[in-house]
Design a protein around this motif. Structure first.
Motif, mmCIF file in Angstrom:
data_model
loop_
_atom_site.group_PDB
_atom_site.id
_atom_site.type_symbol
_atom_site.label_atom_id
_atom_site.label_comp_id
_atom_site.label_asym_id
_atom_site.label_seq_id
_atom_site.Cartn_x
_atom_site.Cartn_y
_atom_site.Cartn_z
ATOM 1 N N TYR A 240 -57.765 41.173 24.616
ATOM 2 C CA TYR A 240 -59.469 42.601 24.380
ATOM 3 C C TYR A 240 -58.232 43.856 24.400
ATOM 4 O O TYR A 240 -58.986 44.364 24.074
ATOM 5 C CB TYR A 240 -59.851 42.401 26.380
ATOM 6 N N ILE A 241 -56.982 43.721 24.550
ATOM 7 C CA ILE A 241 -55.974 45.124 24.063
ATOM 8 C C ILE A 241 -56.029 45.061 22.944
ATOM 9 O O ILE A 241 -56.357 46.190 22.117
ATOM 10 C CB ILE A 241 -54.986 44.651 24.204
ATOM 11 N N VAL B 83 -54.061 41.410 19.113
ATOM 12 C CA VAL B 83 -53.442 42.127 19.223
ATOM 13 C C VAL B 83 -52.915 43.104 17.550
ATOM 14 O O VAL B 83 -53.656 43.731 17.827
ATOM 15 C CB VAL B 83 -53.008 42.731 20.523
ATOM 16 N N PRO B 84 -51.498 42.430 17.028
ATOM 17 C CA PRO B 84 -50.942 42.798 16.991
ATOM 18 C C PRO B 84 -51.425 42.842 14.785
ATOM 19 O O PRO B 84 -51.284 43.792 14.294
ATOM 20 C CB PRO B 84 -49.396 41.690 16.339
ATOM 21 N N LEU B 85 -51.973 42.143 14.530
ATOM 22 C CA LEU B 85 -53.318 42.149 13.496
ATOM 23 C C LEU B 85 -53.563 43.341 13.225
ATOM 24 O O LEU B 85 -53.780 44.828 12.564
ATOM 25 C CB LEU B 85 -54.025 41.471 13.361
ATOM 26 N N VAL B 86 -54.651 43.749 14.816
ATOM 27 C CA VAL B 86 -55.450 45.587 14.662
ATOM 28 C C VAL B 86 -54.504 46.407 15.172
ATOM 29 O O VAL B 86 -54.653 47.944 14.010
ATOM 30 C CB VAL B 86 -55.914 45.080 16.532
ATOM 31 N N THR C 12 -60.571 34.395 20.438
ATOM 32 C CA THR C 12 -59.504 35.506 20.984
ATOM 33 C C THR C 12 -59.621 34.867 22.465
ATOM 34 O O THR C 12 -58.792 35.479 23.288
ATOM 35 C CB THR C 12 -59.410 36.683 20.370
ATOM 36 N N SER C 13 -60.675 34.126 22.847
ATOM 37 C CA SER C 13 -60.543 33.590 23.721
ATOM 38 C C SER C 13 -59.982 32.327 24.505
ATOM 39 O O SER C 13 -59.719 32.364 25.664
ATOM 40 C CB SER C 13 -61.668 33.805 24.615
ATOM 41 N N PHE C 14 -59.613 31.292 23.479
ATOM 42 C CA PHE C 14 -58.671 30.670 23.585
ATOM 43 C C PHE C 14 -57.538 30.111 23.880
ATOM 44 O O PHE C 14 -57.282 31.337 23.102
ATOM 45 C CB PHE C 14 -59.257 29.573 22.381
ATOM 46 N N MET D 35 -59.959 39.279 10.198
ATOM 47 C CA MET D 35 -62.103 40.128 10.465
ATOM 48 C C MET D 35 -60.990 41.798 10.698
ATOM 49 O O MET D 35 -62.208 42.637 11.084
ATOM 50 C CB MET D 35 -62.443 39.515 11.896
ATOM 51 N N PRO D 36 -60.209 42.183 12.068
ATOM 52 C CA PRO D 36 -59.778 43.387 11.914
ATOM 53 C C PRO D 36 -59.623 44.569 11.145
ATOM 54 O O PRO D 36 -60.517 45.482 10.790
ATOM 55 C CB PRO D 36 -58.378 43.005 12.512
ATOM 56 N N PHE D 37 -59.094 44.180 9.551
ATOM 57 C CA PHE D 37 -59.168 44.694 8.547
ATOM 58 C C PHE D 37 -60.231 45.077 7.543
ATOM 59 O O PHE D 37 -60.225 46.404 7.054
ATOM 60 C CB PHE D 37 -57.726 44.216 7.200
#
Length: 364
Positions: free
Chosen positions: A89-90, A137-140, A126-128, A337-339
């Protein structure tokens, strides 16, 4: 509801919404099995196992995290999903902050960002208990630092290092995209180009060592990669979620990876939910493309946008030759996806600004 009130309470709603997927993921694995069982050592005897034996690149790093939670704290399986979901969630909260920062005066791009934040596939994977929850998190954080071009930040360096340790092949893709964007937009002097080259060689050497260790490469790396790809395709042809990527041309491989299945291509409620999400992503992508084409001469391509274009292309090319399975596609494409989310919101905000200025000039 006023927009300020919505912005104040949305992160709380987003947290509760994301946490629901921890239960969904737990129930899915309980009924269908999955890697989470292995990461949580379900049914394994840990009495003779050393904690630091898992300190090595790849999948074992996830076990380094889960080992004390299982052996010493003896936490239930469901709690593991909750912990991984809370950590991931961060990343969602940081994405929310990025969306708010980019779209201060643009309601259309703001609500497009909100829609992207609510699409379920990213929340589910991202919940598994697994790599995706940790890597998200590091990708975001990397996407944010690339957006602000804060490359010397410890956050950026540590985020890249974590991604590289868990998935060194993704690290290679991100490094290549970074180099392309840096050469294209970095205004490099000869001295800086030499420095960049030396740093790149060192990083690539480290990534190659990690890939050799994880992929069991002994002599010819290219031959080993081809063997892995062929092995994957052969095995995936026997699965119910097989998609014949190996028979498609490259553009259709890429389209399938990022946008399929579309509605009514597959049966089952999980496919229906995911296909609706893909349809929304496709519509937003077309809206972004339309905005770019209609403002091609006025739009400005900065470092982060060039990086994202090449990162998305290279990541897709890397995976489409091996992961001919819808389940694997759903899981692996979240690395990009974050990018993609930041790129979409930025371009929509920029084209909205251009259009507003154009309309204002016409009126005056």
């Amino acid at each position: 509801m006023k927009l300020s009130i919505f912005k104040k309470h949305f992160p709380v709603f987003l947290f509760c919404y994301h946490l629901l997927f921890a239960y969904v993921a737990w129930e899915y694995v309980t009924k269908n099995n999955g890697d989470a069982l292995r990461y949580w050592f379900v049914g394994q005897d840990l009495s003779q196992q050393s904690w630091f034996s898992f300190f090595q690149p790849g999948t074992e790093l996830i076990k380094l995290i889960t080992f004390p939670l299982v052996k010493y704290l003896q936490l239930p399986f469901l709690v593991g999903f909750v912990i991984f979901s809370i950590f991931s969630y961060i990343g969602f909260y940081k994405l929310w902050q990025i969306v708010v920062s980019i779209t201060r005066d643009h309601q259309t791009s703001f609500f497009a960002g909100v829609v992207l934040l609510l699409l379920p596939n990213l929340h589910l994977w991202t919940s598994f208990i697994g790599k995706e929850s940790i890597l998200f998190v590091p990708l975001v954080l990397m996407a944010d630092k690339i957006r602000t071009q804060d490359f010397r930040s410890p956050t950026f360096v540590l985020s890249f290092l974590l991604v590289a340790l868990i998935r060194p092949h993704v690290g290679v893709v991100l490094l290549l995209a970074f180099l392309i964007a840096f050469i294209g937009k970095g205004n490099l002097t000869r001295k800086n180009l030499i420095k960049l080259s030396l740093i790149t060689v060192i990083i690539l050497a480290g990534l190659y060592w990690m890939i050799r260790k994880i992929a069991f490469i002994k002599t010819n790396p290219w031959e080993r990669i081809l063997h892995v790809y062929q092995y994957h395709i052969k095995g995936l042809k026997k699965t119910s979620a097989y998609v014949p990527l190996d028979e498609y041309c490259l553009p259709y491989k890429m389209f399938t990876f990022y946008f399929r299945p579309l509605p009514f291509e597959k049966t089952g409620w999980l496919y229906q939910v995911w296909s609706f999400e893909n349809f929304v992503l496709l519509l937003l992508s077309l809206a972004v493309l339309y905005g770019v084409l209609t403002n091609l001469k006025k739009i400005k391509w900065d470092f982060s946008e060039i990086f994202t274009i090449f990162a998305v292309l290279l990541m897709g090319v890397m995976y489409v030759y091996a992961y001919a399975n819808y389940g694997l596609i759903a899981r692996t494409k979240i690395m990009a996806m974050p990018f993609i989310y930041v790129f979409m919101v930025k371009v929509l905000a920029q084209t909205s600004t251009i259009q507003f200025k154009t309309n204002t000039q016409r009126e005056t």
